[in-house]
Enzyme design. Structure first.
Site, PDB file in Angstrom:
ATOM      1  N   ALA A  92       0.851  -1.188   0.000  1.00 17.88           N
ATOM      2  CA  ALA A  92       0.000   0.000   0.000  1.00 17.88           C
ATOM      3  C   ALA A  92       0.884   1.234   0.000  1.00 17.88           C
ATOM      4  O   ALA A  92       1.820   1.344   0.798  1.00 17.88           O
ATOM      5  CB  ALA A  92      -0.912   0.001   1.218  1.00 17.88           C
ATOM      6  N   ILE A  98       4.205  -1.368   3.434  1.00 16.64           N
ATOM      7  CA  ILE A  98       3.678  -0.014   3.324  1.00 16.64           C
ATOM      8  C   ILE A  98       4.782   0.895   2.795  1.00 16.64           C
ATOM      9  O   ILE A  98       5.902   0.894   3.308  1.00 16.64           O
ATOM     10  CB  ILE A  98       3.202   0.538   4.685  1.00 16.64           C
ATOM     11  CG1 ILE A  98       2.277  -0.457   5.395  1.00 16.64           C
ATOM     12  CG2 ILE A  98       2.526   1.894   4.482  1.00 16.64           C
ATOM     13  CD1 ILE A  98       0.985  -0.734   4.708  1.00 16.64           C
ATOM     14  N   LYS A  99       4.444   1.662   1.769  1.00 20.70           N
ATOM     15  CA  LYS A  99       5.347   2.693   1.264  1.00 20.70           C
ATOM     16  C   LYS A  99       4.792   4.045   1.688  1.00 20.70           C
ATOM     17  O   LYS A  99       3.626   4.351   1.435  1.00 20.70           O
ATOM     18  CB  LYS A  99       5.449   2.613  -0.262  1.00 20.70           C
ATOM     19  CG  LYS A  99       6.298   3.719  -0.894  1.00 20.70           C
ATOM     20  CD  LYS A  99       6.346   3.553  -2.405  1.00 20.70           C
ATOM     21  CE  LYS A  99       7.060   4.719  -3.085  1.00 20.70           C
ATOM     22  NZ  LYS A  99       7.138   4.557  -4.549  1.00 20.70           N
ATOM     23  N   THR A 100       5.625   4.834   2.352  1.00 24.09           N
ATOM     24  CA  THR A 100       5.156   6.121   2.840  1.00 24.09           C
ATOM     25  C   THR A 100       6.287   7.131   2.786  1.00 24.09           C
ATOM     26  O   THR A 100       7.407   6.808   2.387  1.00 24.09           O
ATOM     27  CB  THR A 100       4.594   5.990   4.270  1.00 24.09           C
ATOM     28  OG1 THR A 100       3.834   7.158   4.590  1.00 24.09           O
ATOM     29  CG2 THR A 100       5.703   5.817   5.307  1.00 24.09           C
TER      30      THR A 100
END
Length: 291
Positions: A172, A202-204
């Protein structure tokens, strides 16, 4: 038929030595199926637990942006220096040679452009095609707090459900709306919601204040987005800070392919992520490699 001649009974069973059950130590992923863990082990180096992804999927909504005009000329020389390639299925099939032998994270959301509302995305890839292309994960944006928040979360849920059936991880990617504040509170919310929906990665974005709290509150690995182009020294400092505060890797695009010396920058980022080099040491490496 198998040859039945000269079959000998086994004797060396090492009954005094219990079988080793090697744990899968990637954060939050110990209970996943073998196939999914195998794919995650290709994305995250088992020796370091970290990854350096090369993102060049920007064209799915930006078109031929600076540095991505010719993937075959500008990006292909970087493939061998990346741990993972992140792209769309169209670019994978048309430009990336199958013999490249790098794990691929496929962009799985789309149906938008820079000319309209970015958060209005749909699932743009079937899981059958992801498996057919031998990808190691699929990726989709999640826009918490945006006009199309509900749809973007449903996209993640759809991909997670389909991925669980075939052992395909979902990453995500926390998108930020035009009026959203990029701070710890927002990204803690966005990353946690995505993980709660079942995303395995998770990529943020990295934030200077409180990033370690974002990582601590997220039960699965976080990789940081490179974001807009920064001076090389600043980009390496961002990488080092993120890794030092618990990130499991980076997924960089513009800070690599828009650099004056992309290969040198890739090597410098690798040094930070996998060899714990400081930003200063990595920048020295960049300067030496670009000559």
């Amino acid at each position: 038929m198998a040859d039945l001649d000269d079959i000998k009974d086994g004797k060396d069973f090492r009954t005094d030595q219990p079988q080793k059950n090697i744990p899968f130590t990637l954060k939050g992923c110990g209970a996943l199926d073998w196939g999914m863990q195998s794919r995650l082990s290709r994305i995250f180096n088992p020796k370091t637990g970290k990854t350096v992804m090369l993102a060049f999927d920007h064209g799915y909504f930006q078109g031929p942006t600076t540095g991505l005009e010719r993937i075959d000329i500008n990006i292909a020389p970087l493939f061998e220096h990346a741990d993972v390639l992140m792209c769309t299925r169209g670019i994978l099939r048309s430009v990336v040679p199958p013999a490249t032998n790098r794990p691929v994270v496929l962009r799985a959301s789309g149906a938008n452009s820079i000319l309209a509302e970015l958060s209005n995305e749909a699932v743009a890839l079937s899981m059958d095609d992801a498996v057919r292309l031998n990808s190691c994960a699929v990726a989709a944006q999640v826009y918490i707090g945006s006009e199309y928040e509900h749809q973007s979360i449903k996209n993640i849920i759809q991909l997670v459900d389909a991925g669980m059936k075939v052992g395909m991880p979902t990453m995500a990617v926390t998108g930020v709306g035009k009026d959203m504040v990029r701070d710890q509170r927002y990204f803690s919310l966005a990353t946690r919601i995505a993980a709660e929906m079942g995303a395995q990665i998770i990529k943020t974005y990295y934030v200077e204040k409180g990033f370690e709290r974002i990582v601590a509150g997220c039960p699965v690995p976080i990789v940081i987005a490179g974001g807009k182009k920064l001076p090389e020294r600043e980009a390496l400092e961002m990488c080092w800070q993120a890794i030092d505060q618990g990130a499991s890797g980076v997924d960089m695009g513009r800070n690599i392919f828009q650099s004056d010396h992309p290969v040198a920058m890739m090597k410098a980022v690798q040094a930070v992520v996998h060899h714990n080099e400081t930003a200063d040491r990595a920048y020295e490496l960049y300067l030496s490699e670009k000559q």
